[in-house]
Design a protein around this motif. Structure first.
Motif, PDB file in Angstrom:
ATOM      1  N   ASP A 152     -11.511  -7.756  18.716  1.00 25.69           N
ATOM      2  CA  ASP A 152     -11.789  -8.217  17.388  1.00 25.69           C
ATOM      3  C   ASP A 152     -10.479  -8.548  16.527  1.00 25.69           C
ATOM      4  O   ASP A 152     -10.581  -8.609  15.349  1.00 25.69           O
ATOM      5  CB  ASP A 152     -12.730  -7.436  16.525  1.00 25.69           C
ATOM      6  N   ASN A 153      -9.350  -8.495  16.996  1.00 22.96           N
ATOM      7  CA  ASN A 153      -7.950  -8.826  16.438  1.00 22.96           C
ATOM      8  C   ASN A 153      -7.433  -9.860  16.981  1.00 22.96           C
ATOM      9  O   ASN A 153      -6.415  -9.595  17.545  1.00 22.96           O
ATOM     10  CB  ASN A 153      -7.113  -7.270  16.519  1.00 22.96           C
ATOM     11  N   PRO A 154      -7.709 -11.048  16.914  1.00 19.53           N
ATOM     12  CA  PRO A 154      -7.014 -12.166  17.578  1.00 19.53           C
ATOM     13  C   PRO A 154      -5.483 -12.468  16.998  1.00 19.53           C
ATOM     14  O   PRO A 154      -4.933 -13.081  17.754  1.00 19.53           O
ATOM     15  CB  PRO A 154      -8.364 -13.407  17.411  1.00 19.53           C
ATOM     16  N   TRP A 161       1.670  -9.892   6.173  1.00 19.43           N
ATOM     17  CA  TRP A 161       1.118 -10.530   7.162  1.00 19.43           C
ATOM     18  C   TRP A 161       1.409 -12.028   7.205  1.00 19.43           C
ATOM     19  O   TRP A 161       1.490 -12.660   5.760  1.00 19.43           O
ATOM     20  CB  TRP A 161      -0.411 -10.252   7.035  1.00 19.43           C
ATOM     21  N   GLY A 162       1.068 -12.773   8.031  1.00 17.80           N
ATOM     22  CA  GLY A 162       0.963 -14.279   8.032  1.00 17.80           C
ATOM     23  C   GLY A 162       2.222 -15.085   7.758  1.00 17.80           C
ATOM     24  O   GLY A 162       2.119 -16.291   7.286  1.00 17.80           O
ATOM     25  N   ARG A 163       3.440 -14.509   7.890  1.00 19.44           N
ATOM     26  CA  ARG A 163       4.780 -15.215   7.756  1.00 19.44           C
ATOM     27  C   ARG A 163       5.524 -15.182   9.084  1.00 19.44           C
ATOM     28  O   ARG A 163       6.679 -15.251   8.815  1.00 19.44           O
ATOM     29  CB  ARG A 163       5.399 -14.381   6.785  1.00 19.44           C
ATOM     30  N   ILE A 180       0.777 -14.044  22.679  1.00 21.67           N
ATOM     31  CA  ILE A 180       1.010 -15.079  23.169  1.00 21.67           C
ATOM     32  C   ILE A 180       2.325 -15.982  22.859  1.00 21.67           C
ATOM     33  O   ILE A 180       3.111 -16.343  23.653  1.00 21.67           O
ATOM     34  CB  ILE A 180      -0.071 -16.169  23.052  1.00 21.67           C
ATOM     35  N   LYS A 181       2.758 -16.024  21.532  1.00 25.68           N
ATOM     36  CA  LYS A 181       3.893 -16.606  20.992  1.00 25.68           C
ATOM     37  C   LYS A 181       5.111 -15.990  21.543  1.00 25.68           C
ATOM     38  O   LYS A 181       6.125 -16.517  21.779  1.00 25.68           O
ATOM     39  CB  LYS A 181       3.696 -16.621  19.573  1.00 25.68           C
ATOM     40  N   ALA A 182       5.062 -14.784  21.856  1.00 25.63           N
ATOM     41  CA  ALA A 182       6.106 -13.914  22.324  1.00 25.63           C
ATOM     42  C   ALA A 182       6.286 -13.940  23.940  1.00 25.63           C
ATOM     43  O   ALA A 182       7.165 -13.549  24.454  1.00 25.63           O
ATOM     44  CB  ALA A 182       6.270 -12.417  21.934  1.00 25.63           C
ATOM     45  N   ALA A 202       5.879 -10.490  12.727  1.00 25.72           N
ATOM     46  CA  ALA A 202       5.426  -9.793  13.821  1.00 25.72           C
ATOM     47  C   ALA A 202       6.023 -10.617  15.018  1.00 25.72           C
ATOM     48  O   ALA A 202       6.839 -10.035  16.111  1.00 25.72           O
ATOM     49  CB  ALA A 202       3.949  -9.657  13.823  1.00 25.72           C
ATOM     50  N   THR A 203       5.918 -11.983  14.996  1.00 26.66           N
ATOM     51  CA  THR A 203       6.433 -12.812  16.421  1.00 26.66           C
ATOM     52  C   THR A 203       7.849 -12.406  16.150  1.00 26.66           C
ATOM     53  O   THR A 203       8.605 -12.490  17.509  1.00 26.66           O
ATOM     54  CB  THR A 203       5.973 -14.075  16.096  1.00 26.66           C
ATOM     55  N   GLU A 204       8.663 -12.629  15.221  1.00 28.62           N
ATOM     56  CA  GLU A 204      10.111 -12.649  15.086  1.00 28.62           C
ATOM     57  C   GLU A 204      10.613 -11.213  15.642  1.00 28.62           C
ATOM     58  O   GLU A 204      11.398 -11.089  16.480  1.00 28.62           O
ATOM     59  CB  GLU A 204      10.597 -12.806  13.903  1.00 28.62           C
TER      60      GLU A 204
END
Ligand SMILES: CC(C)(COP(=O)(O)OP(=O)(O)OC[C@H]1O[C@@H](n2cnc3c(N)ncnc32)[C@H](O)[C@@H]1OP(=O)(O)O)[C@@H](O)C(=O)NCCC(=O)NCCS
Length: 177
Positions: A137-139, A105-107, A146-148, A110-112
């Motif tokens: 509850d999972n922002p 997570w956090g790298r 949103i980024k995609a 997922a967006t890529e």
């Protein structure tokens, strides 16, 4: 297993999205056995065992490739990270879902992965509209969507969460090609 074998591989700078195989089962079972993963998706049991990964893979093998497409997300150096799939919850309505193991997570993975999968869905799979939803509850997942390029529809619907054994408010989103 034919449906898996014909699934295209989608490459990005760091990742490959490809049809899942039996070799993914140990990593799938280890990474999905986390309430932070299972509790943020709709249909994943918790605890999550090897049998669940085997059942999941068998279900994926039965997918109709005209209506569903599930990919393993593989890192070019680290191997299996998680899964991403398009499913048809209602006829003609493709909905995307995904999860990554907590160590990854956090790298930006997922967006890529999602951005590349949407590009494939538009150009190869001929989808112009893709739906998604994330638990309120999972922002972090909302931020990925949103980024995609997804937008909030404004609809919030209670959705069953198998791992939490209750309904959870799900914020609906849509992506237009
Ligand atoms: C949600 C999930 C896919 C995110 O994967 P990831 O690879 O960490 O996502 P990314 O790094 O591409 O992006 C995460 C974004 O969320 C943001 N974020 C993280 N925690 C957040 C929080 N509590 N509130 C708001 N935004 C948050 C990050 O800052 C990042 O946005 P930024 O790049 O604009 O800073 C991953 O945590 C996961 O698999 N969770 C469990 C399963 C799940 O939730 N699946 C989605 C079901 S809808």
């Amino acid at each position: 297993m034919c449906a898996l074998d014909i699934r295209p591989a989608i490459g990005t700078e760091r990742l490959i999205l490809r049809g899942p195989t039996a070799a993914d089962i140990p990593a799938m079972a280890e990474l999905a056995n986390d309430i932070g993963v299972a509790g943020n998706v709709a249909r994943m049991p918790y605890p999550y065992a090897v049998e669940h990964a085997e059942e999941g893979l068998a279900r994926i093998a039965r997918e109709d490739p005209r209506r569903e497409a599930t990919f393993a997300i593989e890192h070019r150096d680290f191997g299996f990270l998680g899964m991403l799939g398009f499913h048809e919850k209602q006829p003609g309505r493709s909905e995307v879902g995904y999860w990554l193991g907590r160590p990854f997570w956090g790298r930006g993975y997922a967006t890529e992965a999602l951005t590349a999968a949407l590009r494939w869905a538009k150009s190869d799979w001929r989808r112009n509209v893709v739906w998604a939803g994330h638990f309120a509850d999972n922002p972090a997942s909302g931020q990925v969507l949103i980024k995609a390029g997804f937008l909030y529809t404004g609809d919030v619907e209670p959705q069953d969460c198998l791992a939490r054994d209750c309904k959870v408010a799900s914020r609906k989103m849509v992506w237009l090609a």
